[in-house]
Each structure stands twice: as structure tokens, then as C-alpha cells.
Design a protein around this motif. Sequence first.
Motif, PDB file in Angstrom:
ATOM      1  N   ARG A   1      92.905  57.252 202.357  1.00 53.54           N
ATOM      2  CA  ARG A   1      91.925  56.301 202.892  1.00 53.54           C
ATOM      3  C   ARG A   1      92.420  55.698 204.203  1.00 53.54           C
ATOM      4  N   TYR A   2      93.730  55.516 204.321  1.00 56.77           N
ATOM      5  CA  TYR A   2      94.303  55.038 205.584  1.00 56.77           C
ATOM      6  C   TYR A   2      94.028  56.050 206.700  1.00 56.77           C
ATOM      7  N   ALA A   3      94.247  57.327 206.412  1.00 51.34           N
ATOM      8  CA  ALA A   3      94.002  58.364 207.417  1.00 51.34           C
ATOM      9  C   ALA A   3      92.516  58.460 207.760  1.00 51.34           C
ATOM     10  N   GLN A   4      91.659  58.298 206.761  1.00 49.53           N
ATOM     11  CA  GLN A   4      90.226  58.363 207.026  1.00 49.53           C
ATOM     12  C   GLN A   4      89.762  57.193 207.888  1.00 49.53           C
ATOM     13  N   ALA A   5      90.368  56.022 207.684  1.00 46.07           N
ATOM     14  CA  ALA A   5      90.032  54.884 208.540  1.00 46.07           C
ATOM     15  C   ALA A   5      90.444  55.156 209.984  1.00 46.07           C
ATOM     16  N   GLN A   6      91.622  55.747 210.176  1.00 50.35           N
ATOM     17  CA  GLN A   6      92.052  56.091 211.528  1.00 50.35           C
ATOM     18  C   GLN A   6      91.140  57.152 212.134  1.00 50.35           C
ATOM     19  N   ARG A   7      90.643  58.066 211.307  1.00 53.66           N
ATOM     20  CA  ARG A   7      89.714  59.079 211.819  1.00 53.66           C
ATOM     21  C   ARG A   7      88.433  58.425 212.318  1.00 53.66           C
TER      22      ARG A   7
ATOM     23  N   PRO B   1      94.120  68.843 204.719  1.00 53.31           N
ATOM     24  CA  PRO B   1      95.031  68.576 205.851  1.00 53.31           C
ATOM     25  C   PRO B   1      95.887  67.331 205.684  1.00 53.31           C
ATOM     26  N   ILE B   2      95.341  66.268 205.089  1.00 57.96           N
ATOM     27  CA  ILE B   2      96.141  65.059 204.902  1.00 57.96           C
ATOM     28  C   ILE B   2      97.201  65.293 203.837  1.00 57.96           C
ATOM     29  N   ALA B   3      96.813  65.981 202.747  1.00 59.04           N
ATOM     30  CA  ALA B   3      97.792  66.292 201.698  1.00 59.04           C
ATOM     31  C   ALA B   3      98.898  67.176 202.248  1.00 59.04           C
ATOM     32  N   ASP B   4      98.544  68.134 203.078  1.00 63.38           N
ATOM     33  CA  ASP B   4      99.539  69.038 203.639  1.00 63.38           C
ATOM     34  C   ASP B   4     100.471  68.292 204.591  1.00 63.38           C
ATOM     35  N   ALA B   5      99.912  67.389 205.400  1.00 62.02           N
ATOM     36  CA  ALA B   5     100.748  66.613 206.322  1.00 62.02           C
ATOM     37  C   ALA B   5     101.648  65.648 205.563  1.00 62.02           C
ATOM     38  N   ALA B   6     101.123  65.051 204.490  1.00 64.96           N
ATOM     39  CA  ALA B   6     101.912  64.089 203.719  1.00 64.96           C
ATOM     40  C   ALA B   6     103.107  64.757 203.048  1.00 64.96           C
ATOM     41  N   ARG B   7     102.924  65.986 202.561  1.00 63.02           N
ATOM     42  CA  ARG B   7     104.043  66.683 201.925  1.00 63.02           C
ATOM     43  C   ARG B   7     105.200  66.874 202.890  1.00 63.02           C
ATOM     44  N   GLY B   8     104.896  67.027 204.166  1.00 58.80           N
ATOM     45  CA  GLY B   8     105.949  67.270 205.144  1.00 58.80           C
ATOM     46  C   GLY B   8     106.725  66.029 205.551  1.00 58.80           C
ATOM     47  N   ILE B   9     106.171  64.841 205.322  1.00 57.33           N
ATOM     48  CA  ILE B   9     106.853  63.620 205.766  1.00 57.33           C
ATOM     49  C   ILE B   9     107.371  62.782 204.608  1.00 57.33           C
ATOM     50  N   LEU B  10     107.067  63.190 203.366  1.00 60.85           N
ATOM     51  CA  LEU B  10     107.536  62.445 202.206  1.00 60.85           C
ATOM     52  C   LEU B  10     108.751  63.138 201.581  1.00 60.85           C
ATOM     53  N   ASP B  11     109.462  62.389 200.734  1.00 57.41           N
ATOM     54  CA  ASP B  11     110.680  62.907 200.108  1.00 57.41           C
ATOM     55  C   ASP B  11     110.394  63.523 198.737  1.00 57.41           C
ATOM     56  N   GLY B  12     109.224  64.057 198.566  1.00 61.77           N
ATOM     57  CA  GLY B  12     108.856  64.666 197.299  1.00 61.77           C
ATOM     58  C   GLY B  12     107.408  64.378 196.968  1.00 61.77           C
ATOM     59  N   HIS B  13     106.898  65.081 195.984  1.00 62.71           N
ATOM     60  CA  HIS B  13     105.506  64.873 195.580  1.00 62.71           C
ATOM     61  C   HIS B  13     105.353  65.097 194.092  1.00 62.71           C
ATOM     62  N   ILE B  14     104.506  64.278 193.479  1.00 62.19           N
ATOM     63  CA  ILE B  14     104.158  64.389 192.060  1.00 62.19           C
ATOM     64  C   ILE B  14     102.678  64.749 192.003  1.00 62.19           C
ATOM     65  N   VAL B  15     102.378  65.899 191.422  1.00 71.85           N
ATOM     66  CA  VAL B  15     101.001  66.398 191.367  1.00 71.85           C
ATOM     67  C   VAL B  15     100.422  66.094 189.993  1.00 71.85           C
TER      68      VAL B  15
ATOM     69  N   CYS C   1      95.451  60.895 213.810  1.00 72.95           N
ATOM     70  CA  CYS C   1      95.609  60.659 212.367  1.00 72.95           C
ATOM     71  C   CYS C   1      96.963  61.153 211.892  1.00 72.95           C
ATOM     72  N   PHE C   2      97.354  62.339 212.369  1.00 73.85           N
ATOM     73  CA  PHE C   2      98.612  62.921 211.929  1.00 73.85           C
ATOM     74  C   PHE C   2      99.802  62.258 212.610  1.00 73.85           C
ATOM     75  N   ALA C   3      99.561  61.547 213.703  1.00 74.46           N
ATOM     76  CA  ALA C   3     100.634  60.772 214.338  1.00 74.46           C
ATOM     77  C   ALA C   3     100.825  59.425 213.657  1.00 74.46           C
ATOM     78  N   LYS C   4      99.737  58.852 213.130  1.00 71.27           N
ATOM     79  CA  LYS C   4      99.826  57.543 212.478  1.00 71.27           C
ATOM     80  C   LYS C   4     100.514  57.604 211.117  1.00 71.27           C
ATOM     81  N   LEU C   5     100.353  58.712 210.398  1.00 66.29           N
ATOM     82  CA  LEU C   5     100.918  58.806 209.053  1.00 66.29           C
ATOM     83  C   LEU C   5     102.433  58.614 209.038  1.00 66.29           C
TER      84      LEU C   5
END
Length: 477
Positions: free
Chosen positions: A296-302, A358-372, A321-325
Motif C-alpha cells: 500500500r505504501y508503494a501504491q500510494a507513491q505510484r 513487481p513490488i513483491a519481487d522488489a521487496a524480496r531483493g531488499i529484505l533479509d528473508g521472506h515468509i510466504v 516507487c522502486f527507489a522509495k522502497l
Amino acid sequence: MDGQMDPKARTARWGQFLADLHSHAREPLPFEPAGKLTRVAGLVLEASGIQVPVGSMCEIQMPDARPGDRPARAEVVGFSGDRAFLMPTDELHGLASGARVKPRNTPPRPPRLGEARHPWRRDADRGLHLPMGAGLLGRVVDAHGHPLDRQGPLQDVGRGPMLRRPINAMDRDPVRKPLDTGVRAINALLTVGRGQRIGLFAGTGVGKSVLLGMMARYTAADVIVVGLIGERGREVKEFIEDILEEEGLARSVVVAAPADAPPLVRMQGAAYATAIAEHFRDQGQHVLLLMDSLTRYAQAQREIALAIGEPPATKGYPPSCFAKLPMLVERSGNGLAGGGSITAFYTVLSEGDDQQDPIADAARGILDGHIVLSRELAEAGHYPAIDVERSISRVMPAVAPSQHIDQARRFRQLLAKYNKARDLIQLGAYAPGHDPDLDAAVRLHGDMNRLLQQDMHSPATLSQAVAQLSAVLNQGT
């Protein structure tokens, strides 16, 4: 009277008057003109005659405003030539062309001759300063720091800046200590480290809010900051009363910016929640930051970027959007060595359960792990619906002992074996004795499922989760 004054006194008086004029002329006052509103198009306000940096806060007031009327507030988000683009942070009613636009923190009225001259300096920080402090604990506030819980004004708080200097990466304390989340599946197989940033990837209606509430109640943290960004307004009270409950709220700060808030307010809510977490971290406390949701944060920036003319790039998301994350996510984590920490969980909504969003894919690259979280598990009544095979904690090797890591790896292997052969087992085509690992997986499947499932009102400590993991695997030997 001046004609009857002694010539020497008259000369001294005029000399003092000229000296006052000279001192006022020697210290010029900076001129900060106010602009005027020239255009309102959708979400964007355009003002002319004002030159302030991007990120500055402005006040908009009609010429016929009555005394006591509160001006509308807006933030500068861009400019083109001599026009400034602003986005409102308040509801706009009754605005018309020609409304006065004035930067916040403007200098006071110049002193008149004979008045005492007060020292004045230009306030270079025109950004937002919102309430920070221990008085926020147990309270629910909006993105502006105004209480929403009807418990009176905030006490024991000061004003702090929304933006801080980022911590040098070489000065950060590395993630070396495990964090007990109270969730057995996470503690046993996806061990989290203190200061880790991890994503919670889920579609709608698979139990992510319940999982966040469990972590808010049971995680070993001094302070919990919850950011409810862009979610349904109905969920705010339900999350607090039904999921967070009094036990969790007592040491929590909840920042709510629901879906009907302007996009800039939603972004501000996420930044405010992060700033509150930074405030407590700087005091040496260990903070758990739960943000629902990063999408929702990324969508607001969009919305903001498209409104001011930025071209869309990936599936309608502009590059900003991908720079703000990462700018938001990198503010959490460990502080200086020996200081506090921010362990952050960000929910990421997978539209249509598409993990390649795209947001999920970008988030995986900048976070230290993911729980699906799996919809298939949720529909089968398996809660929390954590898909262990598709989840990972990148810091687990640094915070868990080698024996625990080996056991978690063995558990994953057996779970993968069973899931791969599930169709054969259900059809009755499975014959034991051909694959020892599959035989062990079939034998232990019930115990493995019981380890992964947990009632939301029954916490499981890290030591209990590791002991149960060891007990399950020992049955297969």
C-alpha cells in the motif's frame, strides 16, 4: 519638547536614532514571499510564486478565511519551472484559485523601530516534526500524530523530525542474536535475528493480520510499533481489540493511515511509524516494527508519481516507487554497536497470489528473508498458513547453532519429499521400502504438521520450538 531640549541631549538622541537605523540596515531580514494556488488537477495542487525544496510543508489559506480557521496543509512533491507541485495531507474543501500558499516555519514579523530585536535564524528544516516519546505507548494515532483512541491529548511527548540521517553501513551492529517471536514455525525453521528486516508475503484473507498479532503479543521486544497503512478502516479497531488486545497494546504504538486517506498521508504514516521506531532505538531499546502493508505504501507513491507526470515503467509502477522502497526499509535494522535495534516485519500483498508481482519481487531483493503464507494451507484450516518450502530467513545461519540448522534442513527435506509424493500417496500408489526418506516423511507427517500449526492464543518460545523440532526428527531415526 524637542525645541526646549538641550542641544547636547538632542544630538545624543538623534545619534542613538541613527545608530538604531544603522543596526537594522546592517542585519537584513530574508524575504520569503507567499505564493498563490493556480490550479487543482486531481490529486495535485499547483502554486506559483513560491520556491521551497521538495519535501517542505506548506499551508494553504483562502483570502476570506476567518480568524481561527485552520489552513490546509500540503507537501511539495515536485516542481516545473516556477510552478510548485503539492500534495494535500488534509481534506480540501472550499479551495479556489488564488488561495494563499505559505511555507511553514516562516520568519516572524520584522521588529519595528524601538522594539527589542529578538535573534532569528532561518529554520532550514521545513519538514514535518511530529510527536515522539514514551507518551505514545498504548496509544493509537493517525499519520499527523493526532490521537484516534479518544483518550485525551498525548502526554510526555516532544516534537521530532520525520527524516533522519541514515546510519553508516559500517557503523551498524551486525545481526548476531536470535529473536523469539512466539510462533513455533518461525522459531524452529525460519529463526529471526534481532535487527532483521523480513517480508510477510500473502494474498488477501490468509491470516497475515492474525500472524502479526501473535508476534506483537509474544515477541521479546521492549517496544512494538504497528503501522496500519492503506488497509480498511474497519480493520484498525478489530486489529487492536481482537488481535493485539490489551497485553500487546500496553507496549505498542499504533499508527493508522487507512485506505481512504490521501496517498501522501498513507506514505507519511509509514514514515511516521518508522521514525517512532528510530526514536526508541536511539534510546537503546529493542523495537519490533510491524507494517501492514509495504504494498500500500508503494501504491500510494505510484498515485503521487503518476499524478505529477512521472511515466509508468513496470506494470504501471513508476521508477520512483522502486527507489522509495529501500529508502524506507533501510531505516530499520540494528543501530550502533551496543545500542538498540529495529526488527521489522513488512507485509507484502501478492495480487492474485502472484509471487512475481513487481513490488513483491522488489521487496524480496531488499529484505533479509521472506515468509510466504499459502492460500492452499489456509483453505485446509492449517494456521498459521506458512509455506515453509517457499520461505527463508537469510540470517538464520548467523543466529542459530549448527545443530539447529541441520535439524531445520532435515525437516525441510522430509516435508519436500512428502509434498512431492502427495498425489501418489493419495492415489494409493505409494509402496514403502523404496525410499527411506519418503518412508520417514510419511511416518512423521502428522507430527510435522502439528509442529507447524499453532493456536493464536498459545505462544511457543524459541527453546520450546527447537526442542519439539528435535523430538519430531528423533522419532524418524
